[in-house]
Each structure stands twice: as structure tokens, then as C-alpha cells.
Design an enzyme around this catalytic site. Structure first.
Site, PDB file in Angstrom:
ATOM      1  CE  LYS A 139       6.289  74.590  25.025  1.00  0.00           C
ATOM      2  NZ  LYS A 139       5.587  74.187  26.285  1.00  0.00           N
ATOM      3  NE  ARG A 154       7.281  78.797  30.711  1.00  0.00           N
ATOM      4  CZ  ARG A 154       8.140  79.006  29.540  1.00  0.00           C
ATOM      5  NH1 ARG A 154       7.876  78.571  28.479  1.00  0.00           N
ATOM      6  NH2 ARG A 154       9.552  78.731  30.097  1.00  0.00           N
TER       7      ARG A 154
END
Ligand code: HH2
Length: 269
Positions: A205, A239
């Protein structure tokens, strides 16, 4: 949990696995690397992403879910906010619904999950993907995310979803600044104290890029650092796009803290 994005526009791997065959092959590879769940998604949630129709989302994800469900031992998770997509995916062999809206965007989603007895992951997001990164503000981000997750858990249970089937996720990067993400990771034990399995998604991210100056594909070390720290503070589902690397890191982390590698027991869910 390995990420299988069947999208042309996901932030880190958009377009790479858009064709059904490529997505299925990618899912098989991640399962071979040790993923206990494969999270199949057909709509990007990156900030500013364009919404996808239900018909198009189904066209993208359903053949992938069908192929993987019959083929890998990993549980199949469907990453969607649409009840129609969740219903079809569960009928095709998925057993987990990963709803980044925490059952808020589609009023019939809660019924689908309850009826099917699926596991569901409820994630915190401020607003909706299109606008979530517009000046996010919190007085105390951890307290507010915790209150939100407790409220969504209560909503799910009141509607007939078994409490034991609910996983919770603080939604790293969803309506949060760099400081908010770090604070949530630092105080993740407060979220874990709610008593449900905590899912964390830091994989590649942008906040990792802001800290290191690295592009998406170069953020695996940052993903590992944050995942290991989250594990130490109580997270149990991670995840990620890079399963093999994470699996090794978490195996070492589990041995170091002397905890059983909990993720191996989630396989059948
Ligand atoms: N992050 C993304 C998507 N779904 N689900 C959960 N539960 N937690 C997360 O942190 C999470 C999620 C975003 O990552 P990605 O799928 O790689 O990108 P995109 O949404 O652009 O497809």
C-alpha cells in the site's frame, strides 16, 4: 490470504491477472505458496476507482471462483460489496465474503451471508472509495475504528450471522493518512481485544511507499515489517499479494514468540 485481483485497474497489480486463465493460474500459484485463503475480487477499491456493474463484476470473478474452488485446498473468499456477486460466488464454492463496506453498501448482503452460513470479513472504511482519502480526520482513529467494528459486529449478529463467523479488519489505507495507518498498526491489540480474528491488509500500500520511496512491486519488505508487527499485536489473517515471502516471515515470527502458527488452522473456513 492471497490476493487474486481480476481487475484492469487495481493499484498494485491492475491488469496483470484480468483474463480468467491468468487469474486462475495466479490463484493456483498463491495456493501452492501456502495461502490458506484466496481473496478473489472484480472491483478495485483504490481511491477514486470507478464503480463496476454487478453484471461485469460477475463476468470477471465467477469463472475464477468456479475454477479455483474445485481445484485448490485454500478457502475461496469473494471480495465484494454486492449481495448478488456474493450469492453467486458462494454458490460456486466460495466460503468467505470479504465486504470492505462491512455490510453497509448493499442492504441485502447481510441476509446472503447469514443464509449461507458464510464467514464474513467486516472492514472499516471512512465513507466510500471514491472520496475516502479526502482529508480523513479522526479524534482517536483507533477508538473510532474499534467502535465502528463493534457496531458492525453487533449488526451482523443481530441479523443472524454467527459471531464465530465474523472477522474484523481496521481497513489500512481506507480513509486514513499515513499517521492513521501507523497508529492503527501500533495499537492493533486494542482491535484484537474485541475478540474476533483480525485481518490486516498492508500489502504494497501507498503508505509503505511514502515511508520508503519505493514503487508498488518494491514494497514487500514494508509489507513484511507491518504484517509481522500486526501478528505480534494479535492479527491472524494477512491479505497479501506476495504469499511465499509473508508465509516465511510469519513462520519465523510465530516460532520466535512461541505461538502456534494460527493461520494454518483457518484453511477449512
Ligand atoms: N485492501 C484492498 C482490497 N480489499 N479487503 C480487506 N479485508 N482488507 C484490505 O486491507 C483490503 C481489502 C486493496 O488492495 P488491492 O486489492 O490490492 O487493490 P484494489 O482494491 O485496487 O483492487
Amino acid at each position: 490470504m492471497g490476493v487474486v485481483n481480476v481487475t484492469p485497474d487495481s493499484f498494485s497489480d491492475g491488469g496483470s491477472f484480468f483474463a480468467t486463465d491468468a487469474a486462475v493460474a495466479h490463484g493456483r500459484r498463491l495456493a501452492g505458496e501456502g495461502a490458506d485463503q484466496l481473496d478473489v475480487g472484480g472491483e478495485s477499491t483504490r481511491p477514486g476507482a470507478e464503480p463496476v456493474s454487478q453484471q461485469e463484476e460477475l463476468r470477471r470473478v465467477l469463472p475464477v471462483v468456479e475454477a479455483l474452488a474445485g481445484d485448490v485446498s485454500a478457502a475461496i473468499s469473494i471480495d465484494t460489496t454486492k449481495a448478488g456477486v456474493a450469492r453467486a460466488a458462494l454458490a460456486a464454492g466460495a466460503t468467505i465474503v470479504n465486504d470492505v463496506s462491512a455490510l453497509r453498501f448493499d442492504p441485502t448482503m447481510v441476509e446472503v451471508v447469514a443464509e449461507r452460513g458464510a464467514v464474513c470479513c467486516l472492514m472499516h472504511m471512512r465513507g466510500e472509495p471514491r472520496t475516502m482519502q479526502e482529508e480523513p480526520r479522526y479524534d482517536d482513529v483507533v477508538a473510532e475504528v474499534e467502535a465502528f467494528l463493534e457496531q458492525r459486529l453487533a449488526f451482523a449478529v443481530a441479523a443472524g450471522i454467527a459471531e464465530s463467523d465474523v472477522w474484523l479488519d481496521p481497513g489500512i489505507g481506507f480513509g486514513k493518512t499515513l499517521e492513521h495507518n501507523l497508529e492503527l498498526l501500533r495499537r492493533l491489540d486494542e482491535i484484537a481485544r474485541i475478540g474476533r480474528p483480525v485481518v490486516v491488509g498492508t500489502s504494497r500500500k501507498s503508505f509503505l511507499g511514502r515511508l520508503t520511496g519505493r514503487s508498488e512491486g518494491e514494497r514487500v519488505p514494508g509489507t513484511i515489517a507491518t504484517s509481522v508487527l500486526a501478528y505480534e499485536r494479535g492479527a491472524s489473517v494477512f491479505r497479501v499479494h506476495d504469499v511465499a515471502e509473508l508465509r516465511d516471515a510469519l513462520t519465523v515470527a510465530a516460532a520466535t514468540v512461541g505461538r502456534e502458527a494460527a493461520w494454518t488452522s483457518t484453511k477449512s473456513r
